[in-house]
Design an enzyme around this catalytic site. Structure first.
Site, PDB file in Angstrom:
ATOM      1  N   HIS A  50      37.990  44.305  46.272  1.00 33.89           N
ATOM      2  CA  HIS A  50      38.489  43.945  44.974  1.00 33.89           C
ATOM      3  C   HIS A  50      39.175  42.925  45.318  1.00 33.89           C
ATOM      4  CE1 HIS A  50      38.478  48.443  44.929  1.00 33.89           C
ATOM      5  NE2 HIS A  50      37.379  48.204  44.281  1.00 33.89           N
ATOM      6  N   ARG A  61      34.169  56.653  49.206  1.00 32.54           N
ATOM      7  CA  ARG A  61      34.762  55.646  48.896  1.00 32.54           C
ATOM      8  C   ARG A  61      36.423  55.784  48.515  1.00 32.54           C
ATOM      9  NH1 ARG A  61      33.530  50.240  48.272  1.00 32.54           N
ATOM     10  NH2 ARG A  61      34.694  49.323  45.913  1.00 32.54           N
ATOM     11  N   LYS A  80      27.323  45.095  43.763  1.00 33.03           N
ATOM     12  CA  LYS A  80      27.668  45.495  42.810  1.00 33.03           C
ATOM     13  C   LYS A  80      28.267  43.943  42.040  1.00 33.03           C
ATOM     14  CE  LYS A  80      30.853  47.692  39.545  1.00 33.03           C
ATOM     15  NZ  LYS A  80      31.332  48.963  39.451  1.00 33.03           N
ATOM     16  N   HIS A  88      29.919  59.028  46.053  1.00 34.72           N
ATOM     17  CA  HIS A  88      31.518  57.484  45.846  1.00 34.72           C
ATOM     18  C   HIS A  88      32.182  57.677  46.175  1.00 34.72           C
ATOM     19  CE1 HIS A  88      31.798  54.335  43.882  1.00 34.72           C
ATOM     20  NE2 HIS A  88      33.329  54.001  43.155  1.00 34.72           N
ATOM     21  N   TYR A 144      41.957  53.392  43.021  1.00 36.72           N
ATOM     22  CA  TYR A 144      41.066  54.415  44.545  1.00 36.72           C
ATOM     23  C   TYR A 144      42.105  55.062  44.539  1.00 36.72           C
ATOM     24  CZ  TYR A 144      35.931  51.961  43.626  1.00 36.72           C
ATOM     25  OH  TYR A 144      34.738  51.902  43.417  1.00 36.72           O
ATOM     26  N   ARG A 188      30.241  51.392  49.036  1.00 41.21           N
ATOM     27  CA  ARG A 188      29.120  51.627  47.759  1.00 41.21           C
ATOM     28  C   ARG A 188      27.838  52.422  47.986  1.00 41.21           C
ATOM     29  NH1 ARG A 188      31.503  47.243  45.075  1.00 41.21           N
ATOM     30  NH2 ARG A 188      33.109  47.844  43.870  1.00 41.21           N
TER      31      ARG A 188
END
Length: 265
Positions: free
Chosen positions: A222, A201, A122, A198, A231, A99
């Site tokens: 993740h 990613r 995050k 973003h 994604y 990110r």
């Protein structure tokens, strides 16, 4: 007429006013000491549970995915016309899949024994990304990009830094990305909002998944494949309504075994 303690009435009024935030807990049944509006309605303390009027809807993602062709056009433009850290930002984003905040925080001092150590801001996930990692379609490795980061401008511990060596800010990364996107791709005319930084990613996840040899779930930080599948989905206009099959590692299987998972775009 005495209808009950004021404190209890205050609690009921707060519950009614909760609106959307209270939909899941104001459907007329007491649970763990929460307000039982069904009882309060029977007693005449409130007329109805207004939370039941709320219709919950899923928000539709409007941001468009970034294609490799678009990324290449942006990279070529930035390499010729932008500050030296802009094309390096695009490369770092694509090679690491991290990110914006994590790209900003990357330091040379975080590199040890052939790995770039990243603690995702995050989620707190701790990743050790090998410098040998690379994308075949770009014919470049993370180590080569890191070396370029070390050579431009004044000396700095940050991989991405201003020419004077100072750290960049998040807004600057986003602004430069948008500036390059508009210059390289022109005015955005496709449905949905233009891709942001973003989206590198998501493109990174897609390219590594197609290439193989990289655990994309671990790279993105993740906990499971479910979020990674989001994604990997392709939210583009020409693919709307189709179900795309993505390869998913089989738990407990051999190194070459894969299952398939259908992802709705």
């Amino acid at each position: 007429l005495e209808i009950g303690p004021s404190a209890e009435l205050d609690g009921i009024q707060r519950g009614v006013a909760a609106g959307v935030g209270g939909v899941g807990r104001l459907h007329g049944e007491a649970d763990g000491g929460e307000i039982d509006l069904g009882r309060e309605i029977k007693l005449g303390w409130v007329d109805e549970n207004v939370a039941l009027r709320v219709v919950l809807t899923k928000s539709k993602v409007q941001r468009t995915r970034l294609s490799l062709q678009q990324w290449r056009a942006m990279y070529d433009y930035s390499a010729a016309s932008s500050k030296p850290w802009v094309p390096l930002m695009l490369l770092l984003a694509l090679l690491t899949g991290q990110r914006r905040a994590d790209l900003l925080a990357m330091r040379h001092s975080d590199i040890r024994d052939g790995y770039l150590y990243v603690r995702q801001q995050k989620t707190g996930a701790k990743l050790a990304i090998p410098l040998s990692i690379g994308l075949d379609v770009l014919n470049i490795t993370l180590k080569e990009v890191v070396d370029c980061c070390h050579r431009y401008g004044a000396s700095s511990d940050y991989l991405l830094h201003k020419l004077n060596g100072q750290q960049l800010c998040a807004a600057t990364l986003s602004y430069r990305f948008e500036q390059v996107r508009e210059a390289a791709l022109g005015l955005w005319r496709e449905p949905g909002t233009p891709p942001t930084l973003h989206e590198c990613r998501a493109l990174s996840a897609w390219l590594y998944q197609e290439q193989g040899g990289v655990d994309v779930v671990q790279l993105l930080g993740h906990l499971d494949y479910k979020m990674t599948a989001v994604y990997l989905s392709r939210r583009r206009r020409e693919q709307a309504g189709w179900r795309y099959i993505v390869r998913q590692p089989v738990t407990g299987g051999g190194s070459g075994e894969h299952a398939t998972a259908a992802v709705r775009t």
